[in-house]
Scaffold this motif. Structure first.
Motif, short mmCIF file in Angstrom:
data_model
loop_
_atom_site.label_atom_id
_atom_site.label_comp_id
_atom_site.label_asym_id
_atom_site.label_seq_id
_atom_site.Cartn_x
_atom_site.Cartn_y
_atom_site.Cartn_z
N ARG A 40 -6.52 0.42 -10.87
CA ARG A 40 -7.80 0.65 -10.22
C ARG A 40 -7.65 1.53 -8.98
NH1 ARG A 40 -10.10 -5.50 -10.30
NH2 ARG A 40 -7.92 -5.94 -9.72
N TYR A 41 -6.57 1.33 -8.26
CA TYR A 41 -6.30 2.19 -7.11
C TYR A 41 -6.04 3.63 -7.56
CZ TYR A 41 -4.00 4.06 -2.94
OH TYR A 41 -3.65 4.83 -1.87
N GLY B 65 0.81 -1.21 0.00
CA GLY B 65 0.00 0.00 0.00
C GLY B 65 0.84 1.26 0.00
N ALA B 66 1.89 1.27 0.80
CA ALA B 66 2.77 2.44 0.86
C ALA B 66 3.50 2.64 -0.48
CB ALA B 66 3.78 2.27 1.99
N ALA C 149 2.96 5.70 -3.12
CA ALA C 149 4.12 6.49 -3.56
C ALA C 149 4.14 6.61 -5.07
CB ALA C 149 5.41 5.84 -3.05
N ALA C 150 3.77 5.54 -5.78
CA ALA C 150 3.69 5.58 -7.24
C ALA C 150 2.62 6.56 -7.69
CB ALA C 150 3.41 4.18 -7.79
N PHE C 151 1.49 6.55 -7.01
CA PHE C 151 0.42 7.49 -7.34
C PHE C 151 0.90 8.93 -7.20
CE2 PHE C 151 -2.98 10.29 -5.86
CZ PHE C 151 -3.88 10.20 -6.91
N ARG C 152 1.57 9.22 -6.11
CA ARG C 152 2.02 10.60 -5.86
C ARG C 152 3.11 11.02 -6.84
NH1 ARG C 152 1.96 11.43 0.74
NH2 ARG C 152 -0.04 10.36 1.11
N ALA D 257 -7.47 9.28 -7.87
CA ALA D 257 -7.50 10.47 -8.73
C ALA D 257 -8.89 11.10 -8.76
CB ALA D 257 -7.05 10.12 -10.14
N LEU D 258 -9.93 10.29 -8.74
CA LEU D 258 -11.30 10.80 -8.78
C LEU D 258 -11.85 11.10 -7.39
CD1 LEU D 258 -12.83 8.48 -11.53
CD2 LEU D 258 -11.91 10.79 -11.79
#
Length: 300
Positions: free
Chosen positions: A246-247, A212-213, A217-220, A252-253
């Motif tokens: 999907r995460y 999860g972490a 971090a990839a999302f950010r 993002a939304l």
């Protein structure tokens, strides 16, 4: 006019609910409910009960209630107005509005998230989980589709896992000149415990904690509005995995991230996020695989 003709007339104008109430009232007056004439109050109570059983339409009863959660325009911590707050002026004559304008993004970022193609599920290690012959065909279709869109792609980033790497390299054949990059943060994993829970897939708490972490971090790193120095709209391709994509979409939304497992994605499908300079985010496509023949679609 006879009772039967009257009933037919009402059927033509009013519909089922009105006919039910009218017919019940007429039947009651004729004693079909067990009384001839009978007490007026008794008849009225039965008529009232029938009316109460009919659904009453009002605009309020058919309008979904808002959740009350407002859009967070500073979700990526890059809102210019938030960045300028608390900053010291360099000089007494410095104009705060000009400082904010110079740090304001002007370009739109387009992120095309590609799920890897079908791979060998019987492999014991990541190196053995290579693409199947069908998976390689799927990657060809995805590469052709991306090329056909005619967009000026800036970069092609992929997960370092074998199935994503192979998918990205096949796609890159159709996008000559686009830089290819690998990233460990995009590897598959368990982003957050899904709600509602499922019985067929249950990672332990440690995996959620570690994966999860990393996925957050990839999302950010990849999902945010454009840098103020970026002058033109950009188109970036990220080849990774279903759980990661999907995460990303939920985050993002600004949907509850624990809802990520409620969506399904085909192999080689395209999910397209658009991030405006204002911080608004739009989902242009989710899991688009309509460019593949039906017999080539899989979700493994």
């Amino acid at each position: 006019m006879s009772y039967r003709k009257t009933l037919k007339l009402i059927c033509g104008f009013a519909g089922g609910s009105a006919v039910l109430v009218f017919a019940a009232a007429a039947a009651d007056s004729r004693g079909y409910f067990g009384e001839q004439g009978g007490d007026g109050a008794s008849r009225w109570s039965r008529f009232t009960a029938l009316q109460a059983a009919q659904p009453v339409w009002t605009p309020a009863s058919h309008t979904p209630a808002p959740t009350g959660h407002a859009w967070d325009f500073n979700w990526d911590k890059r809102d210019p107005s938030a960045l300028s707050n608390g900053k010291k002026k360099e000089t007494a004559t410095e104009d705060p509005s000009s400082e904010q304008n110079s740090s304001k993004p002007k370009a739109t970022r387009n992120i095309l998230l590609i799920r890897h193609s079908q791979y060998n599920l019987s492999g014991n290690t990541d190196r053995e989980k290579i693409l199947t012959p069908l998976g390689r065909e799927q990657a060809e279709f995805t590469g052709q589709r991306l090329a056909a869109l005619g967009l000026k792609y800036d970069v092609l980033i992929h997960s370092s896992m074998t199935r994503a790497t192979e998918t990205a390299h096949i796609i890159s054949k159709y996008l000559p000149g686009v830089e290819l990059m690998s990233c460990d943060l995009l590897r598959e994993g368990a982003p957050i415990e899904p709600v509602p829970p499922v019985t067929h897939w249950k990672p332990d708490a440690v995996q959620y904690h570690e994966d999860g972490a990393r996925i957050e971090a990839a999302f950010r790193r990849y999902i945010h509005r454009a840098d103020p120095k970026q002058k033109e709209d950009s188109y970036e391709i990220i080849v990774c995995h279903a759980n990661v994509i999907r995460y990303f979409v939920c985050r993002a939304l600004q949907f509850p991230p624990e809802g990520w497992l409620r969506m399904g994605l085909n192999n080689g499908s395209i999910t397209w996020l658009t991030i405006r300079p204002s911080g608004r985010v739009a989902l242009r496509t989710l899991g688009d695989a309509g460019f593949m023949p039906p017999d080539k679609l899989t979700r493994t």
